[in-house]
Design a protein around this motif. Sequence first.
Motif, PDB file in Angstrom:
ATOM      1  N   LYS A  35       0.647  -0.801   0.042  1.00 14.24           N
ATOM      2  CA  LYS A  35       0.344   0.004   0.013  1.00 14.24           C
ATOM      3  C   LYS A  35       0.999   1.268  -0.051  1.00 14.24           C
ATOM      4  O   LYS A  35       0.808   2.136  -0.646  1.00 14.24           O
ATOM      5  CB  LYS A  35      -0.796  -0.054   1.430  1.00 14.24           C
ATOM      6  N   PHE A  36       2.110   1.546   0.931  1.00 10.82           N
ATOM      7  CA  PHE A  36       2.542   2.189   0.516  1.00 10.82           C
ATOM      8  C   PHE A  36       3.766   2.806  -0.920  1.00 10.82           C
ATOM      9  O   PHE A  36       3.846   3.846  -0.814  1.00 10.82           O
ATOM     10  CB  PHE A  36       3.818   2.051   2.054  1.00 10.82           C
ATOM     11  N   SER A  37       3.873   1.581  -1.087  1.00 16.13           N
ATOM     12  CA  SER A  37       4.379   2.022  -2.569  1.00 16.13           C
ATOM     13  C   SER A  37       3.499   1.945  -3.953  1.00 16.13           C
ATOM     14  O   SER A  37       3.871   2.757  -5.116  1.00 16.13           O
ATOM     15  CB  SER A  37       5.059   0.057  -3.170  1.00 16.13           C
ATOM     16  N   SER A  38       1.630   1.819  -3.109  1.00 19.09           N
ATOM     17  CA  SER A  38       0.564   2.355  -4.662  1.00 19.09           C
ATOM     18  C   SER A  38       0.695   4.000  -3.946  1.00 19.09           C
ATOM     19  O   SER A  38      -0.183   4.650  -4.693  1.00 19.09           O
ATOM     20  CB  SER A  38      -0.602   1.061  -4.472  1.00 19.09           C
ATOM     21  N   ASP A  39       0.585   4.690  -3.051  1.00 21.35           N
ATOM     22  CA  ASP A  39       0.414   5.749  -2.331  1.00 21.35           C
ATOM     23  C   ASP A  39       0.690   6.534  -3.285  1.00 21.35           C
ATOM     24  O   ASP A  39       0.386   7.954  -2.346  1.00 21.35           O
ATOM     25  CB  ASP A  39       0.633   5.928  -0.703  1.00 21.35           C
ATOM     26  N   PHE A  40       2.233   6.526  -3.769  1.00 15.96           N
ATOM     27  CA  PHE A  40       2.491   7.787  -3.981  1.00 15.96           C
ATOM     28  C   PHE A  40       1.688   7.791  -4.886  1.00 15.96           C
ATOM     29  O   PHE A  40       1.632   8.882  -6.267  1.00 15.96           O
ATOM     30  CB  PHE A  40       4.382   7.018  -5.549  1.00 15.96           C
ATOM     31  N   ASN A  41       0.653   7.188  -5.899  1.00 12.50           N
ATOM     32  CA  ASN A  41      -0.205   7.437  -6.655  1.00 12.50           C
ATOM     33  C   ASN A  41      -2.011   8.027  -6.093  1.00 12.50           C
ATOM     34  O   ASN A  41      -2.499   8.339  -6.784  1.00 12.50           O
ATOM     35  CB  ASN A  41      -0.480   6.513  -7.770  1.00 12.50           C
ATOM     36  N   SER A  42      -1.237   7.945  -4.951  1.00  9.50           N
ATOM     37  CA  SER A  42      -2.986   8.196  -4.181  1.00  9.50           C
ATOM     38  C   SER A  42      -2.937   9.639  -3.878  1.00  9.50           C
ATOM     39  O   SER A  42      -1.712  10.327  -3.244  1.00  9.50           O
ATOM     40  CB  SER A  42      -3.516   7.603  -2.996  1.00  9.50           C
ATOM     41  N   SER A  43      -4.410  10.279  -4.046  1.00  7.77           N
ATOM     42  CA  SER A  43      -4.600  11.669  -3.560  1.00  7.77           C
ATOM     43  C   SER A  43      -4.543  12.034  -1.837  1.00  7.77           C
ATOM     44  O   SER A  43      -4.977  11.515  -1.631  1.00  7.77           O
ATOM     45  CB  SER A  43      -5.450  12.474  -4.257  1.00  7.77           C
ATOM     46  N   ALA A  44      -3.383  12.751  -1.226  1.00  8.01           N
ATOM     47  CA  ALA A  44      -3.627  12.780   0.034  1.00  8.01           C
ATOM     48  C   ALA A  44      -4.124  13.840   0.593  1.00  8.01           C
ATOM     49  O   ALA A  44      -5.439  13.489   1.337  1.00  8.01           O
ATOM     50  CB  ALA A  44      -2.125  13.514   0.603  1.00  8.01           C
ATOM     51  N   LEU A  45      -4.517  14.613  -0.621  1.00  9.99           N
ATOM     52  CA  LEU A  45      -6.013  16.117  -0.041  1.00  9.99           C
ATOM     53  C   LEU A  45      -7.476  14.843  -0.302  1.00  9.99           C
ATOM     54  O   LEU A  45      -7.987  15.685   0.485  1.00  9.99           O
ATOM     55  CB  LEU A  45      -5.770  16.591  -1.649  1.00  9.99           C
ATOM     56  N   SER A  46      -7.437  13.970  -1.353  1.00 14.41           N
ATOM     57  CA  SER A  46      -8.738  13.914  -1.631  1.00 14.41           C
ATOM     58  C   SER A  46      -9.418  12.890  -0.109  1.00 14.41           C
ATOM     59  O   SER A  46      -9.828  12.975   0.458  1.00 14.41           O
ATOM     60  CB  SER A  46      -8.984  12.665  -2.668  1.00 14.41           C
ATOM     61  N   GLN A  47      -7.810  11.667   0.070  1.00 15.97           N
ATOM     62  CA  GLN A  47      -8.020  11.620   1.699  1.00 15.97           C
ATOM     63  C   GLN A  47      -8.178  11.748   2.762  1.00 15.97           C
ATOM     64  O   GLN A  47      -9.424  11.410   3.828  1.00 15.97           O
ATOM     65  CB  GLN A  47      -7.270  10.258   1.292  1.00 15.97           C
ATOM     66  N   GLY A  48      -7.555  13.476   3.068  1.00 15.12           N
ATOM     67  CA  GLY A  48      -7.905  14.353   4.359  1.00 15.12           C
ATOM     68  C   GLY A  48      -8.745  14.537   4.125  1.00 15.12           C
ATOM     69  O   GLY A  48      -9.543  15.259   5.253  1.00 15.12           O
ATOM     70  N   ALA A  49      -9.909  14.937   2.575  1.00 10.36           N
ATOM     71  CA  ALA A  49     -11.036  15.382   2.534  1.00 10.36           C
ATOM     72  C   ALA A  49     -11.839  14.665   2.536  1.00 10.36           C
ATOM     73  O   ALA A  49     -13.036  14.558   3.921  1.00 10.36           O
ATOM     74  CB  ALA A  49     -11.246  15.994   1.292  1.00 10.36           C
ATOM     75  N   LEU A  50     -11.921  13.255   2.592  1.00  9.24           N
ATOM     76  CA  LEU A  50     -12.974  12.013   2.918  1.00  9.24           C
ATOM     77  C   LEU A  50     -12.839  12.171   4.470  1.00  9.24           C
ATOM     78  O   LEU A  50     -13.856  11.636   5.736  1.00  9.24           O
ATOM     79  CB  LEU A  50     -11.783  10.940   2.608  1.00  9.24           C
ATOM     80  N   GLU A  51     -11.215  11.994   5.361  1.00  9.86           N
ATOM     81  CA  GLU A  51     -11.217  12.416   6.787  1.00  9.86           C
ATOM     82  C   GLU A  51     -12.480  12.756   7.291  1.00  9.86           C
ATOM     83  O   GLU A  51     -12.887  13.093   8.255  1.00  9.86           O
ATOM     84  CB  GLU A  51      -9.832  12.235   6.818  1.00  9.86           C
ATOM     85  N   ILE A  52     -11.931  14.441   6.653  1.00  4.10           N
ATOM     86  CA  ILE A  52     -12.958  15.456   7.216  1.00  4.10           C
ATOM     87  C   ILE A  52     -14.234  15.076   7.033  1.00  4.10           C
ATOM     88  O   ILE A  52     -15.284  15.342   8.099  1.00  4.10           O
ATOM     89  CB  ILE A  52     -12.755  16.552   6.606  1.00  4.10           C
ATOM     90  N   TYR A  53     -14.348  15.034   6.348  1.00  9.19           N
ATOM     91  CA  TYR A  53     -16.716  14.312   5.499  1.00  9.19           C
ATOM     92  C   TYR A  53     -16.904  13.505   6.511  1.00  9.19           C
ATOM     93  O   TYR A  53     -17.961  13.450   7.762  1.00  9.19           O
ATOM     94  CB  TYR A  53     -15.969  13.924   4.145  1.00  9.19           C
ATOM     95  N   LEU A  54     -16.204  12.700   6.928  1.00  9.95           N
ATOM     96  CA  LEU A  54     -16.635  11.709   8.125  1.00  9.95           C
ATOM     97  C   LEU A  54     -16.888  11.787   9.628  1.00  9.95           C
ATOM     98  O   LEU A  54     -18.111  10.922   9.291  1.00  9.95           O
ATOM     99  CB  LEU A  54     -15.892   9.921   7.540  1.00  9.95           C
ATOM    100  N   LYS A  55     -15.878  12.717   9.773  1.00 13.98           N
ATOM    101  CA  LYS A  55     -16.197  12.877  10.603  1.00 13.98           C
ATOM    102  C   LYS A  55     -16.434  13.981  11.826  1.00 13.98           C
ATOM    103  O   LYS A  55     -16.878  14.149  12.439  1.00 13.98           O
ATOM    104  CB  LYS A  55     -14.104  13.417  11.587  1.00 13.98           C
ATOM    105  N   SER A  56     -16.667  14.718  10.271  1.00 14.16           N
ATOM    106  CA  SER A  56     -17.701  15.482  10.282  1.00 14.16           C
ATOM    107  C   SER A  56     -19.777  15.265  10.356  1.00 14.16           C
ATOM    108  O   SER A  56     -20.595  16.096  11.439  1.00 14.16           O
ATOM    109  CB  SER A  56     -17.525  16.680   9.647  1.00 14.16           C
ATOM    110  N   GLY A  57     -19.820  13.609  10.553  1.00 15.54           N
ATOM    111  CA  GLY A  57     -20.732  13.487  10.368  1.00 15.54           C
ATOM    112  C   GLY A  57     -21.296  13.836   9.063  1.00 15.54           C
ATOM    113  O   GLY A  57     -22.740  13.306   8.878  1.00 15.54           O
ATOM    114  N   MET A  58     -20.844  14.215   7.272  1.00 18.63           N
ATOM    115  CA  MET A  58     -21.920  14.633   7.101  1.00 18.63           C
ATOM    116  C   MET A  58     -22.374  13.318   6.296  1.00 18.63           C
ATOM    117  O   MET A  58     -23.443  13.016   5.538  1.00 18.63           O
ATOM    118  CB  MET A  58     -21.212  15.526   6.137  1.00 18.63           C
TER     119      MET A  58
END
Length: 182
Positions: A35-58
């Motif tokens: 997973k770490f080696s494939s994360d070079f292509n993952s968007s940290a911004l998208s993952q961070g936005a999802l985390e906020i979205y989940l934690k906010s209850g939205m």
Amino acid sequence: RVIYIKSLSKIFLPGLRIGTVVLPALMMNNFLRYKFSSDFNSSALSQGALEIYLKSGMFNSHLKKVKEVYQTKMQILQEACELFLPANTSFSKPNSGFYLSIGLPENVKAKQVVHMLNEQQIYVDDASRMFLAEYKKENLVRLCISQVNESQIKLGVERLAHCIALIDSRKKHIAPNNFLLI
């Protein structure tokens, strides 16, 4: 021995391609390394936005609305199936989700139905690819309500029923030759 993988694509931003996985402890280190080696292509911004979205209850609020929409559509679909489908068909009655399967009469093949309906811009799925070869079902179609307006469901099922009845009646009139040569 079980790996559980879940995607959020169908209920939250399909293009985001974010999911979850539950692994046995024995597999965790190897998975994290890959997973770490494939994360070079993952968007940290998208993952961070999802985390906020989940934690906010939205997300929970969104999920509740989506479930209500699908439950309403599924109820309309099941009622239309009861009303329009020929007696020699059957259909599943799912309590959730957005897929419903229809068992066609023995002499009606799903590929025929799919082809005929595609010509009318009605799209159903031949469900035979959902099964292993030895369990293949050639007379099963699968309907999806996720991208269909509620107002189109009854009309679509009515056309599907007409198509099934038409193919079924053609097959019955083309009986095998049962004559004896003397």
